[in-house]
Design a protein around this motif. Structure first.
Motif, PDB file in Angstrom:
ATOM      1  N   ASP A 185       0.735  -0.871   0.229  1.00  0.00           N
ATOM      2  CA  ASP A 185      -0.447   0.157  -0.222  1.00  0.00           C
ATOM      3  C   ASP A 185       0.757   1.270  -0.165  1.00  0.00           C
ATOM      4  N   VAL A 186       0.123   1.891  -0.638  1.00  0.00           N
ATOM      5  CA  VAL A 186       1.431   3.186  -0.733  1.00  0.00           C
ATOM      6  C   VAL A 186       0.367   4.878   0.259  1.00  0.00           C
ATOM      7  N   LEU A 187       0.321   5.869   1.097  1.00  0.00           N
ATOM      8  CA  LEU A 187      -0.279   6.638   1.867  1.00  0.00           C
ATOM      9  C   LEU A 187       0.735   8.045   1.444  1.00  0.00           C
ATOM     10  N   PRO A 188      -0.041   8.897   1.288  1.00  0.00           N
ATOM     11  CA  PRO A 188       0.926  10.380   1.312  1.00  0.00           C
ATOM     12  C   PRO A 188       0.161  10.876   2.353  1.00  0.00           C
ATOM     13  N   MET A 189       0.854  11.598   3.290  1.00  0.00           N
ATOM     14  CA  MET A 189       1.257  12.120   4.376  1.00  0.00           C
ATOM     15  C   MET A 189       0.509  13.674   4.353  1.00  0.00           C
ATOM     16  N   PRO A 190       0.310  14.235   5.952  1.00  0.00           N
ATOM     17  CA  PRO A 190       0.038  15.894   5.485  1.00  0.00           C
ATOM     18  C   PRO A 190       1.586  16.416   4.948  1.00  0.00           C
ATOM     19  N   ASP A 191       2.088  16.062   5.561  1.00  0.00           N
ATOM     20  CA  ASP A 191       4.100  16.718   5.009  1.00  0.00           C
ATOM     21  C   ASP A 191       3.879  16.292   3.980  1.00  0.00           C
ATOM     22  N   GLY A 192       3.766  15.702   3.456  1.00  0.00           N
ATOM     23  CA  GLY A 192       3.951  15.604   1.676  1.00  0.00           C
ATOM     24  C   GLY A 192       4.274  14.020   0.983  1.00  0.00           C
ATOM     25  N   SER A 193       5.315  13.638   2.824  1.00  0.00           N
ATOM     26  CA  SER A 193       5.686  12.041   2.392  1.00  0.00           C
ATOM     27  C   SER A 193       5.038  11.081   1.612  1.00  0.00           C
ATOM     28  N   LEU A 194       5.759  10.445   1.360  1.00  0.00           N
ATOM     29  CA  LEU A 194       4.855   9.452   0.793  1.00  0.00           C
ATOM     30  C   LEU A 194       4.950   7.882   1.672  1.00  0.00           C
ATOM     31  N   LEU A 195       4.100   7.172   2.681  1.00  0.00           N
ATOM     32  CA  LEU A 195       4.519   5.973   3.285  1.00  0.00           C
ATOM     33  C   LEU A 195       4.414   4.985   1.638  1.00  0.00           C
ATOM     34  N   VAL A 196       4.929   3.823   2.278  1.00  0.00           N
ATOM     35  CA  VAL A 196       5.249   2.709   2.023  1.00  0.00           C
ATOM     36  C   VAL A 196       5.200   1.253   2.434  1.00  0.00           C
ATOM     37  N   SER A 197       3.853   0.513   2.889  1.00  0.00           N
ATOM     38  CA  SER A 197       4.027  -0.699   3.280  1.00  0.00           C
ATOM     39  C   SER A 197       4.333  -2.075   2.993  1.00  0.00           C
ATOM     40  N   ASP A 198       4.438  -2.814   3.340  1.00  0.00           N
ATOM     41  CA  ASP A 198       5.767  -4.076   3.100  1.00  0.00           C
ATOM     42  C   ASP A 198       5.367  -5.103   3.783  1.00  0.00           C
ATOM     43  N   ASP A 199       4.047  -6.289   3.264  1.00  0.00           N
ATOM     44  CA  ASP A 199       3.743  -7.100   3.631  1.00  0.00           C
ATOM     45  C   ASP A 199       5.027  -8.465   3.923  1.00  0.00           C
ATOM     46  N   TYR A 200       5.475  -8.569   2.956  1.00  0.00           N
ATOM     47  CA  TYR A 200       6.461  -9.379   3.316  1.00  0.00           C
ATOM     48  C   TYR A 200       7.852  -8.887   4.127  1.00  0.00           C
ATOM     49  N   ALA A 201       8.461  -7.689   4.328  1.00  0.00           N
ATOM     50  CA  ALA A 201       9.469  -7.636   5.218  1.00  0.00           C
ATOM     51  C   ALA A 201       9.047  -7.231   6.443  1.00  0.00           C
ATOM     52  N   GLY A 202       7.584  -7.035   6.774  1.00  0.00           N
ATOM     53  CA  GLY A 202       7.057  -6.380   7.753  1.00  0.00           C
ATOM     54  C   GLY A 202       7.206  -4.820   8.374  1.00  0.00           C
ATOM     55  N   ALA A 203       7.531  -4.096   7.388  1.00  0.00           N
ATOM     56  CA  ALA A 203       8.140  -2.839   7.155  1.00  0.00           C
ATOM     57  C   ALA A 203       7.192  -1.939   7.045  1.00  0.00           C
ATOM     58  N   ILE A 204       7.264  -0.512   7.285  1.00  0.00           N
ATOM     59  CA  ILE A 204       6.515   0.293   6.699  1.00  0.00           C
ATOM     60  C   ILE A 204       7.913   1.905   6.154  1.00  0.00           C
ATOM     61  N   TYR A 205       7.774   2.279   5.350  1.00  0.00           N
ATOM     62  CA  TYR A 205       9.052   2.970   4.814  1.00  0.00           C
ATOM     63  C   TYR A 205       8.203   5.076   4.863  1.00  0.00           C
ATOM     64  N   ARG A 206       9.073   5.632   4.756  1.00  0.00           N
ATOM     65  CA  ARG A 206       8.906   6.898   4.500  1.00  0.00           C
ATOM     66  C   ARG A 206       9.908   7.556   3.320  1.00  0.00           C
ATOM     67  N   ILE A 207       8.985   7.762   2.385  1.00  0.00           N
ATOM     68  CA  ILE A 207       9.695   8.258   1.606  1.00  0.00           C
ATOM     69  C   ILE A 207       9.734  10.008   1.219  1.00  0.00           C
ATOM     70  N   THR A 208      10.805  11.033   1.225  1.00  0.00           N
ATOM     71  CA  THR A 208      10.413  12.454   0.934  1.00  0.00           C
ATOM     72  C   THR A 208      11.666  12.732   0.124  1.00  0.00           C
ATOM     73  N   TYR A 209      11.129  13.985  -0.083  1.00  0.00           N
ATOM     74  CA  TYR A 209      12.087  14.987  -1.051  1.00  0.00           C
ATOM     75  C   TYR A 209      12.456  16.276  -0.756  1.00  0.00           C
ATOM     76  N   ALA A 210      13.846  16.374  -0.998  1.00  0.00           N
ATOM     77  CA  ALA A 210      14.644  17.530  -0.243  1.00  0.00           C
ATOM     78  C   ALA A 210      15.707  17.987  -2.220  1.00  0.00           C
ATOM     79  N   GLN A 211      15.447  19.001  -2.237  1.00  0.00           N
ATOM     80  CA  GLN A 211      15.811  20.056  -3.566  1.00  0.00           C
ATOM     81  C   GLN A 211      17.698  19.260  -3.977  1.00  0.00           C
ATOM     82  N   PRO A 212      17.164  18.662  -5.353  1.00  0.00           N
ATOM     83  CA  PRO A 212      19.243  17.451  -4.805  1.00  0.00           C
ATOM     84  C   PRO A 212      20.037  19.275  -5.497  1.00  0.00           C
TER      85      PRO A 212
END
Length: 375
Positions: A348-375
């Motif tokens: 699953d994916v879930l955009p957050m109020p701060d603009g980050s994106l969460l990704v759930s992973d049922d195989y690893a039993g994890a939830i990840y957070r993806i963020t962005y900063a101007q490179p």
């Protein structure tokens, strides 16, 4: 006395060995190798939690508590603060594949195959969750495609799918292969969309308020047929083809005769065969670059019976509000190694109020957070 002291010393040593073994076992659980995830320039990924076994659908409460369903009977609550988990709670256990979660008026709604349950005022009772209220227990009890993604629509209705109870068959289309909706109390159940083999993710377009959803294609027609689909349902009563037509243009060899694909609603986009497109959300945040606004993110759980594995990634679909000119591209990939080994499966994916994106992973039993900063 000496024998007793020796016995006590032996017991103490044994206890130390047990505790040391438990400590080593806990420490031996490898952290998800997120350095293997490839993202576009400027994006970064971190592990929000690696202790959410079988994590599936996610929902965020207005008070900032992240709830996650699972396929192992548990529902989890993560108290978040500044992009980190402050505390974790198990608010339910022993449920029947409670994959879907959604939130309304202070209550958490949870799907459990044939039932929808409601946990009232849950944010304020994480340490002592209330007994759930049964919203409905009248949904089909079939386990094949039985777990359910659920969500409330702009109309205030609770949308609940029921997948086909098979890979390919001609089921009762008033009970299976559909998306239904009901009032929050379970009343006024009605079918919203027919011919949907198995959707495990949907969202409403922020511009048009129309329902969009992923749909998994059937198996056993070969490695590359048929495609999973991204569908758009601007009104009730539309038919998306199952079991007669797949991918928008592939007649079923057993059931397709007399049911031309032209008679059904075509997909907005073909997503690829066997990628197992699950959770999807429109991105409405402001952290990511401006051209990500209103794009669709889709979690690809990955193939299980293809000769060469595909999926195991998050993709981005750039598309107009009316479904015109879709373009799909990889966004996050690396859970599938070049060797063919798999260490994670996005669910699953879930955009957050701060603009980050969460990704759930049922195989690893994890939830990840993806963020962005101007490179």
């Amino acid at each position: 006395m000496r024998a007793r002291l020796v016995h006590l010393a032996f017991l103490a040593a044994s206890l130390l060995i047990v505790l040391a073994g438990a400590f080593i076992a806990a420490g031996a659980r490898a952290a998800p190798p997120i350095d293997q995830i490839k993202l576009p320039p400027g994006f970064s990924i971190t592990v929000l939690s690696d202790d959410v076994p079988s994590a599936r659908a996610m929902v965020l409460s207005p008070k900032g508590v992240l709830y996650a369903g699972s396929l192992d009977g548990h529902v989890y609550a993560l108290e978040l603060q500044n992009g980190h988990v402050r505390a974790k709670h198990v608010i339910a256990s022993g449920l029947d594949e409670p994959a879907g979660v959604t939130f309304r008026d202070g209550a958490l709604y949870v799907s459990a195959i044939s039932r929808i349950l409601r946990f009232d005022d849950i944010d304020d009772h994480l340490d002592a969750p209330p007994k759930p209220v049964v919203v409905t227990d009248k949904l089909p009890s079939d386990r094949h495609h039985g777990w359910k993604f659920i969500a409330f629509g702009p109309d205030g209705k609770l949308y609940v799918p029921t997948g086909a109870p098979c890979n390919i068959c001609e089921p009762d289309r008033t009970r299976y292969a559909l998306i239904a909706r009901m009032n929050p109390d379970g009343s006024d159940y009605e079918v919203f969309a027919h011919g949907v083999r198995n959707t495990v993710g949907f969202d409403w377009n922020p511009q048009t308020k129309e329902l969009w959803f992923t749909d998994n294609g059937r198996d056993m027609l070969g490695d590359d047929v048929p495609d999973d689909k991204l569908n758009r349902a601007p009104k009730a009563g539309m038919d998306f083809g199952y079991p007669y037509c797949h991918g928008g243009d592939v007649p079923d060899p057993q059931y397709g005769a007399g049911h031309p694909c032209s008679g059904f609603t075509p997909p907005v986009a073909k997503l690829g065969a066997h990628v197992a497109s699950l959770g999807m959300r429109f991105y409405t945040g402001t952290m990511f670059p401006a051209d990500y606004k209103n794009n669709v993110f889709i979690a690809e759980h990955g193939s299980w019976n293809r000769s060469t594995k595909v999926g195991y990634r998050v993709v981005r679909v750039v598309v107009g509000a009316n479904g015109a000119k879709p373009r799909m591209e990889p966004f996050a990939q690396g859970w599938l190694r070049p060797s063919g080994d798999v260490w994670g499966r996005p669910a699953d994916v879930l955009p957050m109020p701060d603009g980050s994106l969460l990704v759930s992973d049922d195989y690893a039993g994890a939830i990840y957070r993806i963020t962005y900063a101007q490179p």
